[in-house]
Design an enzyme around this catalytic site. Structure first.
Site, mmCIF file in Angstrom:
data_model
loop_
_atom_site.group_PDB
_atom_site.id
_atom_site.type_symbol
_atom_site.label_atom_id
_atom_site.label_comp_id
_atom_site.label_asym_id
_atom_site.label_seq_id
_atom_site.Cartn_x
_atom_site.Cartn_y
_atom_site.Cartn_z
ATOM 1 N N LYS A 79 0.769 -1.385 -0.046
ATOM 2 C CA LYS A 79 0.000 -0.124 0.095
ATOM 3 C C LYS A 79 0.914 1.202 -0.019
ATOM 4 O O LYS A 79 1.870 1.260 0.562
ATOM 5 C CB LYS A 79 -0.949 -0.068 1.371
ATOM 6 C CG LYS A 79 -1.953 1.161 1.213
ATOM 7 C CD LYS A 79 -2.939 1.268 2.510
ATOM 8 C CE LYS A 79 -3.879 1.977 2.640
ATOM 9 N NZ LYS A 79 -4.903 1.799 3.709
ATOM 10 N N SER A 154 -9.764 1.868 2.901
ATOM 11 C CA SER A 154 -8.916 2.473 2.014
ATOM 12 C C SER A 154 -7.796 1.861 1.190
ATOM 13 O O SER A 154 -7.190 2.129 0.229
ATOM 14 C CB SER A 154 -8.081 3.524 2.854
ATOM 15 O OG SER A 154 -7.376 2.832 3.646
ATOM 16 N N SER A 178 -9.718 -0.708 7.042
ATOM 17 C CA SER A 178 -9.253 -0.582 5.742
ATOM 18 C C SER A 178 -8.523 -1.733 5.071
ATOM 19 O O SER A 178 -8.092 -1.515 3.928
ATOM 20 C CB SER A 178 -8.308 0.586 5.991
ATOM 21 O OG SER A 178 -8.860 1.730 5.859
#
Ligand SMILES: [Mg+2]
Ligand SMILES: [Zn+2]
Lengths: 486, 95, 483
Positions: A79, A154, A178
């Site tokens: 990420k 997210s 997330s």
């Protein structure tokens, strides 16, 4: 079967037995990326050149008979809020569009020391604020199961990359769901470890008391391998705990007879999509079938989690994001009159709407006159939530709950009303509030063939129980084997 | 509306974010909605409850006072939008 | 106006910032060394890069506790660190990690001695925090440069009660703190380098007025002189303002040392709202009784104890003893010198008069002077054994100060050895008496003053070498014989 569609444990065996070369594995994953990334948009940035250099080094080591680590040669996506030295870390924001990290996050050091190959940085909601990956400055990642729908967020890019076989595993971060929510939307395994289990050093902070790094994998076995790789004390993170090393693969046990599962029935009465409810109920039945004991549990304060979360998370975020001021790094506006103007224009132009909204909200709840009513109050309610979980875990080993109240929604469907979007985190946020571990595993599909996730929650540092329950469920179902048609 | 226009302007300023005049109402509405949602905790009695700032109970996590090499100046300044004489540079900051 | 000044009571509280003498910064392993090239003692942590986390330096806690104990504070069993949020280019994280409501030390005090009177100045609290970076204003390009070497150097902030009533008291308080910090070796106290500095909170009110006046805060004073001058300036300014019917505004001010005037900083359009909250990245500090006791038992002798010892052991006056012991460097110098010449009174006199005046003028500490302890001891020995006179010694001392040579060497070089031989001195006395009839008859007429002139002439003729005591004795003998 293509190499890219294998799991970590499968590809590792092939690499180590020299059935395939690490280059071949990389070629396979990058050609998969070439084929579908234009549709999925899971990545912000690929680290192809660097990946091949590492591949050759690792291959040489392997050929020389050296140990290349449990992740030796396995391509993994990260990420884009986790720092990698000499690589851009954008956090999905215009603010950090060109920011190159001068250092490695501890998890990156760990993964690389165990032979992992980082293949790229994945898309995310800007500064991890969102539940759909739509607030990324760069692109909109789609759900590989239906490209008109969001992947969740997210960590949407990390979920989508694993779900669509563009990575064997990935790392995400979970502040309010997330990891687990996009794992649920995209049909991968996703875990948020106990707060303190994985070092946060190098994870760009959103809400420091809630953030935790965790993996996305294709199955539970891989999850145990990834946990083995990233867990451990780090003296660069004072909130990192110092526990005896556990081999999580030992808990890949296909049996739940010794496990009592608590289900918070009351909490599931409102706002839960009936198809999700149905999949959840049959999942519980499945576990009972395999010997699990199921009890009703009451979590009285859990319904206040979302309110508490939006106070605490935004307050911490408003402070954590102060450093993006146009001075030392990151976006600086072109024209400005004075220092104040430089600050305001850089931040107004560099941040997206959701981020600005949360910074302002966080500033508000900390500001003079409101601190006690909001921030301090929220910290007290947080204590109540923690105590609630403690009490419940006296009578059960794990709690089962859907990961999200719905399956993935249409792109753009919830961008106008932030509150609606926030509600997607209602089942994941309590776990962060209490610092507990939670896992989401695939447990079904709705009538539109969109994935549904099942979440298990355990008390602190009891990841092993999550793995055991998840492994048992997985071994006796086929959901994790389903692949999106993309 | 639990947050006024004036408050929006004040917190925008504290946050170093510009909110255009025509956006103040919009912000006031959106933030008020969130705050109203968050306000449901106000009814809880928490008089005897200790606030949680740290989820972990560890205390006294210290480091030894030992010098380790710093980073090179180039590395520290590589992301600076403008630099001069080994420093980040800014247009004159008036006190 | 001067009369009006006397009608007002001055209320002062000081916030003193002392940079701790740790090897590394408060939350990272970068060196705290002063004076290096800009941005060379930096890492991602102290420059607030995305993703970094702080880890507290254990010495910072130890040093703060030491200072707390030495200033009679209660040491908090439970303490935490908080974020103070504000934007400024010298603060990379946009928050200063400090302590808000639970500082490490509380409720202490120190004793100061002003004009021979003792006074207790309360210390509200001492907390730990991080320093900010340095902004350099480049006159040539007109830009501001940011040097982050100072970022996150550990500080303690010592906050006094509003117990101070004059500039003199403020200076004495500051001197006292400086002495304690030096004795503890927790701060190098180099004020010119900014490692010890203070903010002055000041208000005035007419004597007997029930309430404090509005106070102003003058920031960042880093010399005794500027503390003194800024206080005097601000007292006068506030009183004049009030006397002229004006209003005192609560404001932050600066003092321009070169112009000798203070001015209000451009006021921010928003009131300060630092939005303090507990630092989630740093665990609380919980100090056991044992930890505190251990530090307490190992504290070195403090200035006050040493002062008392000097008064008893060497019969020094309280003033002298306190002046000398206030500085550890000075006191050590004193001790060493006394041990070499066994004349504490003479050592005191030298240190308190000529020496300190010359040190002040050249702006250096005693240990930076060329005169070593043994140099001074040797000089005193020369006087005590009548080799040179006190008058000669003053000249020798100046040369010692300038060249670092030993007294004996200078005395020999310049042939300064005192003439103690009575017959040689008698010759000169007789010559002067014969050549100055007027003064002799003045003396005989009862004008004792005339003797001074005659002594002067004798000393001049002997090039200052004649032992003044012998000169006096012989001169009177000769003159009396004339009666
Ligand atoms: Mg301070
Ligand atoms: Zn550093």
């Amino acid at each position: 079967m293509e190499l890219y569609s294998l799991t970590i444990h499968e590809i590792s065996d092939k690499i180590k037995s020299k059935e395939v070369t690490i280059r071949e594995v990389l070629d396979s994953i990058y050609s998969r990326i070439d084929d579908i990334e234009t549709k999925v948009n899971a990545y912000i940035n690929l680290t192809k050149e660097y990946a091949y250099i590492r591949a050759d080094k690792l291959q040489k080591k392997l050929n020389d008979g050296e140990d290349i680590g449990i992740l030796g040669g396995v391509p993994i996506a990260i990420k884009d809020n986790i720092c990698i030295k000499d690589v851009k870390t954008t956090c999905g924001s215009k603010m950090l569009e060109n920011f190159v990290s001068p250092y490695d996050a501890t998890v990156i050091e760990r993964l690389e020391s165990l032979g992992a190959i980082i293949i790229g940085k994945t898309n995310m909601d800007e500064f991890a604020m969102g539940s759909s990956t739509e607030s990324s400055y760069f692109k909109k990642t789609v759900n590989p199961w239906d490209i008109t729908k969001v992947p969740g967020g997210s960590s949407g890019g990390s979920a989508a990359s694993v779900s669509s076989d563009m990575a064997f595993a990935s790392l995400g971060s979970d502040t309010g769901g997330s990891i687990r929510q996009p794992a649920s939307y995209c049909s991968t395994v996703g875990m948020k470890p106990t707060y303190g289990l994985v070092s946060r050093f190098g994870l760009v902070a959103f809400a420091s008391s809630l953030d935790q790094i965790g993996p996305f994998t294709k199955d539970v076995t891989d999850m145990a391998i990834m946990l083995n790789s990233i867990v451990g004390h780090d003296d660069k993170d004072t909130t990192s705990v110092n526990l005896n090393k556990i081999d999580y693969t030992k808990y890949l046990i296909n049996d739940v007879k010794d496990i009592t599962i608590g289900v918070p029935i009351e909490f599931l009465k409102e706002g839960l999509n009936p198809e999700v409810k149905k999949a959840f109920d049959s999942s519980i039945d499945k576990l009972v079938e395999h010997g699990a004991k199921v009890i009703d549990v009451n979590l009285d304060y859990i319904k206040y989690s979302l309110a508490t979360y939006y106070i605490i998370a935004t307050a911490e975020a408003s402070s954590n994001l102060g450093r993006y001021d146009g001075i030392k790094y990151g976006y600086r506006t072109d024209k400005f009159e004075d220092l104040l103007d430089l600050y305001k224009k850089s931040r107004t132009e560099g941040f997206g709407e959701e981020v600005k909204r949360r910074i302002m909200l966080g500033t508000y709840v900390l500001s003079s006159g409101y601190y006690d009513a909001y921030y301090k109050k929220a910290q007290k309610v947080r204590t109540l939530i923690i105590n609630d979980f403690k009490r419940v875990f006296e009578s059960c080993d794990i709690i089962a709950i859907p990961t999200a109240p719905n399956t993935a929604f249409k792109i753009g469907a919830k961008t106008t009303n932030p509150l609606e979007m926030y509600l997607e985190d209602i089942y994941t946020v309590p776990v962060n509030m209490a610092g507990l571990p939670g896992i989401s595993i695939p447990c079904g599909f709705d009538s539109n063939n969109m994935p549904i996730g099942l979440q298990f929650i355990a008390s602190a540092f009891e990841e092993k129980k999550l793995l055991q329950a998840a492994y048992t469920f997985e071994q006796n179902t086929e959901f994790h084997k389903m692949k999106p048609n993309i | 509306m639990s947050i006024s226009r004036e408050e929006i302007k004040h917190i925008a300023n504290l946050s170093r974010i510009n909110v255009e005049d025509n956006m103040v109402d919009k912000y006031a509405e959106t933030l008020s909605n969130i705050v109203d949602m968050a306000n449901e905790i106000s009814k809880l009695n928490t008089d005897d409850v200790k606030p949680t700032a740290h989820i972990l109970e560890n205390v006294n996590v210290f480091r030894k006072d030992e010098v380790k090499p710093s980073y090179s100046r180039d590395r520290i300044l590589e992301n600076a939008p403008t630099k001069e004489s080994g420093c980040i540079s800014l247009p004159k900051v008036v006190e | 106006m001067e009369d009006k000044l006397k009608e007002y009571e001055v209320i002062i509280g000081l916030e003193v910032h002392a940079e701790l003498a740790t090897k590394t910064k408060i939350y990272c392993n970068c060196s705290t060394e002063f004076g290096s090239d800009p941005n060379t003692h930096c890492c991602p942590i102290c420059t607030g890069m995305p993703g970094v986390l702080p880890v507290l330096n254990e010495k910072v806690v130890e040093f703060a506790v030491k200072m707390g104990l030495a200033t009679n504070c209660e040491i908090a069993k439970f303490s935490k660190q908080d974020r103070k949020n504000y934007f400024y280019p010298d603060l990379p994280k946009a928050y200063q990690t400090s302590q808000y409501d639970l500082p490490l030390c509380n409720n202490g005090h120190v004793d100061i001695l002003v004009n021979g009177e003792h006074k207790k100045i309360g210390i509200t609290r001492i907390h730990i925090e991080e320093d900010a970076g340095k902004l350099i204003h480049d006159e040539f390009t007109g830009s501001t440069l940011v040097d982050m070497n100072r970022c996150a150097v550990p500080l303690i902030e010592i906050v006094s009660e509003p117990d101070i009533r004059s500039a003199a008291e403020a200076i004495e308080y500051m001197q006292t703190l400086k002495g304690i910090l030096e004795y503890l070796e927790v701060c190098d106290c180099k004020m010119q380098e900014g490692s010890l500095r203070c903010d002055v909170n000041l208000s005035v009110r007419k004597y007997g007025a029930p309430k404090f006046g509005t106070r102003t805060e003058t920031k960042n004073l880093n010399s005794f002189k500027s503390i003194q001058r800024s206080i005097e300036f601000e007292i006068r300014r506030q009183i004049e303002e009030i006397e002229n019917g004006g209003t005192i505004y609560q404001e932050t001010r600066r003092f321009d040392d070169s112009k000798g005037i203070g001015y209000a900083m451009r006021t921010k359009e928003d009131a300060h709202d630092y939005r303090y909250f507990e630092e989630p990245d740093l665990a609380p500090i919980v100090l056991s009784e044992e930890y505190v006791k251990n530090i307490k038992n190992n504290l070195p002798e403090m200035p006050n104890a040493r002062k008392t010892r000097y008064m008893k052991q060497y019969m020094l006056s309280e003033y002298d003893a306190s002046q000398i012991t206030n500085s550890k460097i000075l006191a050590n110098y004193f001790d060493n010198t006394v041990s070499l010449c066994d004349n504490p009174k003479a050592v005191t006199n030298w240190i308190m008069s000529d020496f300190s005046k010359m040190l002040n003028e050249s702006g250096i500490e005693i240990n930076q002077s060329k005169i070593t302890e043994s140099n001074l001891a040797n000089l005193i020995k020369l006087i005590d054994t009548n080799v040179i006179s006190s008058a000669m010694a003053k000249k020798v001392f100046i040369e010692m100060f300038e060249t670092g040579k030993d007294a004996k060497e200078i005395v020999e070089e310049k042939g300064l050895v005192q003439i103690t031989d009575e017959s040689a001195i008698l010759k000169i006395v007789e010559q002067v008496v014969n050549e100055n009839d007027q003064s002799v008859s003045d003396y005989l007429a009862g004008k004792d003053k005339a003797i001074g002139f005659l002594v002067g002439q004798i000393m001049k003729l002997s090039k200052g070498k004649a032992n003044p005591k012998t000169v006096n004795e012989l001169l009177i003998k000769v003159l009396e014989n004339k009666k």
